[in-house]
Design an enzyme around this catalytic site. Sequence first.
Site, PDB file in Angstrom:
ATOM      1  N   CYS A 123     -34.882  31.286 -10.337  1.00 34.77           N
ATOM      2  CA  CYS A 123     -36.316  31.585 -10.176  1.00 34.77           C
ATOM      3  C   CYS A 123     -37.092  31.421 -11.479  1.00 34.77           C
ATOM      4  O   CYS A 123     -38.311  31.282 -11.468  1.00 34.77           O
ATOM      5  CB  CYS A 123     -36.491  32.997  -9.637  1.00 34.77           C
ATOM      6  SG  CYS A 123     -35.532  33.270  -8.151  1.00 34.77           S
ATOM      7  N   HIS A 264     -43.433  35.094 -10.374  1.00 37.60           N
ATOM      8  CA  HIS A 264     -42.524  34.582  -9.344  1.00 37.60           C
ATOM      9  C   HIS A 264     -42.665  35.498  -8.136  1.00 37.60           C
ATOM     10  O   HIS A 264     -42.664  36.719  -8.265  1.00 37.60           O
ATOM     11  CB  HIS A 264     -41.089  34.599  -9.891  1.00 37.60           C
ATOM     12  CG  HIS A 264     -40.057  34.462  -8.829  1.00 37.60           C
ATOM     13  ND1 HIS A 264     -40.129  33.496  -7.849  1.00 37.60           N
ATOM     14  CD2 HIS A 264     -38.930  35.189  -8.560  1.00 37.60           C
ATOM     15  CE1 HIS A 264     -39.087  33.623  -7.045  1.00 37.60           C
ATOM     16  NE2 HIS A 264     -38.353  34.637  -7.450  1.00 37.60           N
ATOM     17  N   ASN A 294     -39.943  33.733  -0.696  1.00 39.09           N
ATOM     18  CA  ASN A 294     -39.439  33.476  -2.050  1.00 39.09           C
ATOM     19  C   ASN A 294     -38.947  32.032  -2.122  1.00 39.09           C
ATOM     20  O   ASN A 294     -37.987  31.671  -1.446  1.00 39.09           O
ATOM     21  CB  ASN A 294     -38.295  34.461  -2.337  1.00 39.09           C
ATOM     22  CG  ASN A 294     -37.654  34.266  -3.694  1.00 39.09           C
ATOM     23  OD1 ASN A 294     -37.825  33.231  -4.335  1.00 39.09           O
ATOM     24  ND2 ASN A 294     -36.895  35.257  -4.125  1.00 39.09           N
TER      25      ASN A 294
HETATM   26  O1  UT7 Z   1     -36.044  36.163  -6.680  1.00 39.93           O
HETATM   27  C1  UT7 Z   1     -34.913  36.925  -6.855  1.00 39.93           C
HETATM   28  C2  UT7 Z   1     -34.234  37.022  -5.529  1.00 39.93           C
HETATM   29  N1  UT7 Z   1     -34.798  38.085  -4.764  1.00 39.93           N
HETATM   30  C3  UT7 Z   1     -34.101  39.172  -4.504  1.00 39.93           C
HETATM   31  O2  UT7 Z   1     -32.982  39.303  -4.883  1.00 39.93           O
HETATM   32  C4  UT7 Z   1     -34.779  40.230  -3.702  1.00 39.93           C
HETATM   33  C5  UT7 Z   1     -34.906  41.513  -4.462  1.00 39.93           C
HETATM   34  N2  UT7 Z   1     -34.733  42.644  -3.587  1.00 39.93           N
HETATM   35  C6  UT7 Z   1     -35.563  42.908  -2.559  1.00 39.93           C
HETATM   36  O3  UT7 Z   1     -36.551  42.218  -2.327  1.00 39.93           O
HETATM   37  C7  UT7 Z   1     -35.273  44.118  -1.720  1.00 39.93           C
HETATM   38  O4  UT7 Z   1     -34.221  44.862  -2.317  1.00 39.93           O
HETATM   39  C8  UT7 Z   1     -34.881  43.748  -0.251  1.00 39.93           C
HETATM   40  C9  UT7 Z   1     -36.126  43.270   0.499  1.00 39.93           C
HETATM   41  C10 UT7 Z   1     -33.810  42.681  -0.235  1.00 39.93           C
HETATM   42  C11 UT7 Z   1     -34.356  44.975   0.467  1.00 39.93           C
HETATM   43  O5  UT7 Z   1     -35.327  46.004   0.456  1.00 39.93           O
HETATM   44  P1  UT7 Z   1     -34.905  47.487   0.039  1.00 39.93           P
HETATM   45  O6  UT7 Z   1     -36.105  48.334   0.175  1.00 39.93           O
HETATM   46  O7  UT7 Z   1     -34.287  47.384  -1.327  1.00 39.93           O
HETATM   47  O8  UT7 Z   1     -33.849  47.869   1.155  1.00 39.93           O
HETATM   48  P2  UT7 Z   1     -32.325  48.312   0.996  1.00 39.93           P
HETATM   49  O9  UT7 Z   1     -31.486  47.152   0.587  1.00 39.93           O
HETATM   50  O10 UT7 Z   1     -32.256  49.549   0.167  1.00 39.93           O
HETATM   51  O11 UT7 Z   1     -31.956  48.681   2.494  1.00 39.93           O
HETATM   52  C12 UT7 Z   1     -32.610  49.755   3.188  1.00 39.93           C
HETATM   53  C13 UT7 Z   1     -32.138  49.745   4.633  1.00 39.93           C
HETATM   54  C14 UT7 Z   1     -30.611  49.617   4.782  1.00 39.93           C
HETATM   55  O12 UT7 Z   1     -30.226  50.386   5.892  1.00 39.93           O
HETATM   56  P3  UT7 Z   1     -29.588  51.849   5.671  1.00 39.93           P
HETATM   57  O13 UT7 Z   1     -28.360  51.630   4.840  1.00 39.93           O
HETATM   58  O14 UT7 Z   1     -30.638  52.648   4.961  1.00 39.93           O
HETATM   59  O15 UT7 Z   1     -29.325  52.297   7.071  1.00 39.93           O
HETATM   60  C15 UT7 Z   1     -30.427  48.153   5.147  1.00 39.93           C
HETATM   61  O16 UT7 Z   1     -29.275  47.923   5.909  1.00 39.93           O
HETATM   62  O17 UT7 Z   1     -32.703  48.606   5.310  1.00 39.93           O
HETATM   63  C16 UT7 Z   1     -31.661  47.873   5.981  1.00 39.93           C
HETATM   64  N3  UT7 Z   1     -32.038  46.479   6.023  1.00 39.93           N
HETATM   65  C17 UT7 Z   1     -32.807  45.970   6.997  1.00 39.93           C
HETATM   66  N4  UT7 Z   1     -33.385  46.520   8.083  1.00 39.93           N
HETATM   67  C18 UT7 Z   1     -34.125  45.716   8.860  1.00 39.93           C
HETATM   68  C19 UT7 Z   1     -31.734  45.503   5.125  1.00 39.93           C
HETATM   69  N5  UT7 Z   1     -32.299  44.343   5.515  1.00 39.93           N
HETATM   70  C20 UT7 Z   1     -32.977  44.610   6.659  1.00 39.93           C
HETATM   71  C21 UT7 Z   1     -33.762  43.819   7.526  1.00 39.93           C
HETATM   72  N6  UT7 Z   1     -34.321  44.404   8.603  1.00 39.93           N
HETATM   73  N7  UT7 Z   1     -33.998  42.510   7.297  1.00 39.93           N
END
Ligand code: UT7
Length: 337
Positions: A123, A264, A294
């Site tokens: 990125c 980004h 992204n």
């Molecule tokens: O450019 C660099 C590359 N970009 C990245 O690496 C992205 C950076 N990270 C992010 O944008 C965020 O961390 C995400 C959007 C990927 C995830 O958001 P978050 O608020 O950090 O969620 P989380 O990973 O803490 O997950 C929260 C919950 C989990 O469920 P439990 O364990 O609380 O029951 C996940 O399993 O949300 C669940 N979850 C989803 N639910 C519905 C994860 N993905 C999804 C989904 N739809 N697509």
Amino acid sequence: MNRLINDRPPPYRAVIAGCGSFVPAKILTNDDLAKMVDTSDEWITTRTGIKVRHITTDSETTAFLATEAAKKALADAKIDPSELELIIVATITPEMVFPSTASFVQRSLQAKKAWVFDLCAACSGFIYSLSIVQQFLESGRFKNALVIGAETLTKITDWTDRTSCILFGDGAGAVVLERSNDTRKGILYSTMASDGDYWEALNCQAYGSRYPAGKELDSPRKIYMEIKGREVYQQAVRRIVETVTECLQACSLTLDDIGMLISHQMNGRIIESAAKRLKLPDEKVFINIAEYGNTSAASVPIAFDGCVKQGKIKQGDIVIFVAFGAGLTWGANVIQF
Ligand code: UT7
């Protein structure tokens, strides 16, 4: 941290002379994704700010997207491809293992005079590329350069993994830079940094020398991107804040001097959170992730092109490009228009 600031004004500046972007026509909505994995428009919108992303068809490749964006940037800069001296394509989804995607772009543009290469910094690739071009133009070695960020991330997306497949899109953005004697504008400062200890936070492991195509993979998922979203999220906010703060200090600027921050587009919440910590008002932070998702190295130049086309950058404005991504890598460019 690799600082590129000059302690005296250089004889030349690297000035952005034109920009352009191109995204494939096909769109994937959050509702489309909700039919593929256990997710919802509400979850994706709230957690990321993404509404739709553009995705390539089988025949649309990275070099194709890159060339289309380049043609627009060249037309905007009023430079004929035959005059180009350097082409860099920043990408992590190249046309093939080799030759470089830039070789295909050169061929399509018939930019015979240019020397060309790809840059792999995920990125941050576009930021790194601008930093390199800055050196060649400021030193007087070249008169111009074309920098393209181009990605087809949906070709390495695991469409069964809801934590990653909702994030990514395809597209390309390009800028043409020219050497200028006018030291009141152009790239004022660039900074780049990286930390390979965190390579596992974001990766796609096949097919390189560790997992060559000729050998069976221990997991079929290694052909796809893998992300540790939470870890990346926290580091991204911290590094963006640190990097922008460094830029302000190095250039003796205050927040009031910034015309626009173009980050980004990895997640709308990451950008908003960083902007809040920096105390930057909303109108000085450009966010277009809702329409593109992204797009890794393509995201800053696509956002920049959108910002220019919407008339949000005026002559004399100071704009900061900032990015963070796999490697880990991060960096920024401070540019005066
Ligand atoms: O450019 C660099 C590359 N970009 C990245 O690496 C992205 C950076 N990270 C992010 O944008 C965020 O961390 C995400 C959007 C990927 C995830 O958001 P978050 O608020 O950090 O969620 P989380 O990973 O803490 O997950 C929260 C919950 C989990 O469920 P439990 O364990 O609380 O029951 C996940 O399993 O949300 C669940 N979850 C989803 N639910 C519905 C994860 N993905 C999804 C989904 N739809 N697509």
